[in-house]
Design an enzyme around this catalytic site. Structure first.
Site, short mmCIF file in Angstrom:
data_model
loop_
_atom_site.label_atom_id
_atom_site.label_comp_id
_atom_site.label_asym_id
_atom_site.label_seq_id
_atom_site.Cartn_x
_atom_site.Cartn_y
_atom_site.Cartn_z
N LYS A 1 -6.42 8.31 5.69
CA LYS A 1 -6.38 7.46 4.49
C LYS A 1 -5.04 6.72 4.43
O LYS A 1 -4.10 7.06 5.16
CB LYS A 1 -6.59 8.31 3.25
CG LYS A 1 -5.50 9.33 3.02
CD LYS A 1 -5.88 10.28 1.88
CE LYS A 1 -4.79 11.30 1.67
NZ LYS A 1 -5.21 12.37 0.75
N TYR B 1 26.01 -3.23 -3.91
CA TYR B 1 25.71 -3.52 -5.32
C TYR B 1 26.14 -2.38 -6.22
O TYR B 1 25.99 -1.20 -5.85
CB TYR B 1 24.20 -3.74 -5.50
CG TYR B 1 23.69 -5.02 -4.91
CD1 TYR B 1 24.10 -6.26 -5.41
CD2 TYR B 1 22.78 -5.00 -3.85
CE1 TYR B 1 23.62 -7.44 -4.88
CE2 TYR B 1 22.29 -6.18 -3.32
CZ TYR B 1 22.71 -7.40 -3.83
OH TYR B 1 22.24 -8.56 -3.30
C1 LIG Z 1 -5.08 13.57 1.50
C2 LIG Z 1 -6.13 14.60 1.53
C3 LIG Z 1 -6.12 15.58 2.54
C4 LIG Z 1 -4.99 15.70 3.54
O1 LIG Z 1 -3.84 16.19 2.89
P1 LIG Z 1 -2.51 16.55 3.71
O2 LIG Z 1 -1.65 17.24 2.73
O3 LIG Z 1 -1.94 15.25 4.17
O4 LIG Z 1 -2.94 17.39 4.84
C5 LIG Z 1 -7.17 16.47 2.58
N1 LIG Z 1 -8.18 16.41 1.68
C6 LIG Z 1 -8.20 15.50 0.69
C7 LIG Z 1 -9.33 15.49 -0.29
C8 LIG Z 1 -7.19 14.57 0.58
O5 LIG Z 1 -7.22 13.67 -0.41
#
Ligand SMILES: *Cc1c(COP(=O)(O)O)cnc(C)c1O
Length: 356
Positions: free
Chosen positions: A35, A253
């Site tokens: 994702k 800055y």
């Molecule tokens: C993002 C996500 C994962 C993976 O999580 P990590 O902590 O990156 O391993 C697994 N399951 C769901 C439903 C997620 O949204």
């Protein structure tokens, strides 16, 4: 000459990290979570290095369709399911496994006209309180779905709120087991943290994300230092300017940093518009010419400053690693009060990316 900031992706490390996951969960199949454009790495760049996976999990339809167009024929899991009933036509066309977490989705599946049934992940809320049916409601939702001709294989899914803690999944597991009683169903529960640290939650499919990219689910590199995981992304640049400070001179800055003695600093071509966090405090770790040093002053849009006291040989053109093999993204993140996940995902589109 182009600006020297670049993100390089070590695809060998990515492949290796998948094998670390396999060793950690030998009895489970693996959804590689890609994702957020593969946690900022670029799904198109990295997916083929992960093609030994059993499936890919994500939540954007565009990303799922891209994978199909690139030729991935294996399972694709949509972690948030469909966002409106009309999306089901694309789920049908591209054969995507859908999460179902709400009543309206059951209705939509009932009413859809599909060419073939869709596999379904039924999500139970085990305490995160984001998505999912309550444990009490799960049985009914399950039976309703099971009765639909549009529904194929069904798997119980949940997501842990606290799996990075040694005792962090106990309550959730009780909820899940109560909800699942009598269903005799396959399960997918484990994110990266549970994949590494809670074998009792592995079951049929694990869903690691962050560990594939070589960062720690807890945000602390030392928690995975002995796991064999390797960082995939290196963000590097070069020194493009040198300043010799006198006592009392300030940097950047807000004049937040003030030299107390004569000090040589380097100006690095990397700033918050590249994805380096503006909030980074003085002495956030950075590698200059192979030597660890720290940032000084406020990060600006296109530049940041580093202390050259430990590396007097550094000059214009000297290489700088912002994060990567030596400077762990987790260490930069924890200086900034965040986690490696956020820094990876925030890599800016203007940074050129190369794969090695
Ligand atoms: C993002 C996500 C994962 C993976 O999580 P990590 O902590 O990156 O391993 C697994 N399951 C769901 C439903 C997620 O949204």
């Amino acid at each position: 000459m182009s600006r020297p900031v670049v993100a390089s992706l070590d695809l060998q490390a990515l492949r290796h990290n998948l094998s670390v996951v396999r060793r950690a969960a030998p009895g489970s199949r693996v959804w590689s979570v890609v994702k957020a454009n593969a946690y900022g790495h670029g799904i198109d760049r990295i997916w083929s290095a992960l093609k030994e996976t059993d499936g890919f999990a994500m939540l954007n339809l565009e990303e799922a369709i891209l994978l199909r167009e690139r030729g991935w024929k294996g399972p694709v899991l949509m972690l948030e399911g469909f966002f409106q009933a009309e999306d089901l036509a694309l789920f049908d066309k591209y054969r995507l496994t859908t999460t179902v977490h709400s009543n309206w989705q059951i209705k939509a599946l009932q009413n859809a006209r599909l060419h073939a049934p869709l596999d379904v992940y039924v999500k139970v809320n085990s305490g995160m309180n984001r998505l999912g049916f309550t444990p009490q409601r799960l049985h009914t939702a399950w039976q309703q779905l099971r009765a639909l001709p549009n529904v194929g294989d069904m798997t119980l899914m949940s997501h842990f709120a606290d799996a990075e803690k040694p005792d962090g999944i106990r309550e959730a597991m009780v909820q899940i087991e109560q909800a699942a009683e009598g269903l005799g169903c396959p399960r997918s529960l484990s994110n990266s943290a549970a994949t590494l640290w809670h074998p009792e939650a592995h079951f049929d499919w694990v869903r690691p994300g962050i560990v594939l990219y070589g960062a720690s689910p807890s945000g602390q590199w030392q928690d995975i230092a002995n796991s064999g995981l390797k960082p995939v992304m290196t963000l590097s640049s070069e020194i493009i300017g040198i300043q010799n400070l006198k006592p009392g001179d300030t940097v950047g800055y807000g004049r937040l940093y003030r030299a107390t003695q004569e000090q040589r600093i380097g100006i690095v071509a990397c700033g918050y518009a590249d994805g380096y966090p503006r909030i980074a405090p003085d002495n956030t770790p950075v590698l200059v010419d192979g030597v660890r040093t720290g940032t000084v002053g406020r990060v600006s849009m296109d530049m940041l400053a580093v202390d050259l006291t430990p590396c007097p040989q550094a000059g214009i053109g000297t290489p700088v690693e912002l994060w990567g093999n030596e400077i762990k993204i987790d260490d930069v993140a924890s200086c900034c009060g965040t986690v490696g996940y956020e820094l990876m995902c925030a890599l800016a589109p203007r940074v050129p990316v190369v794969t090695v």
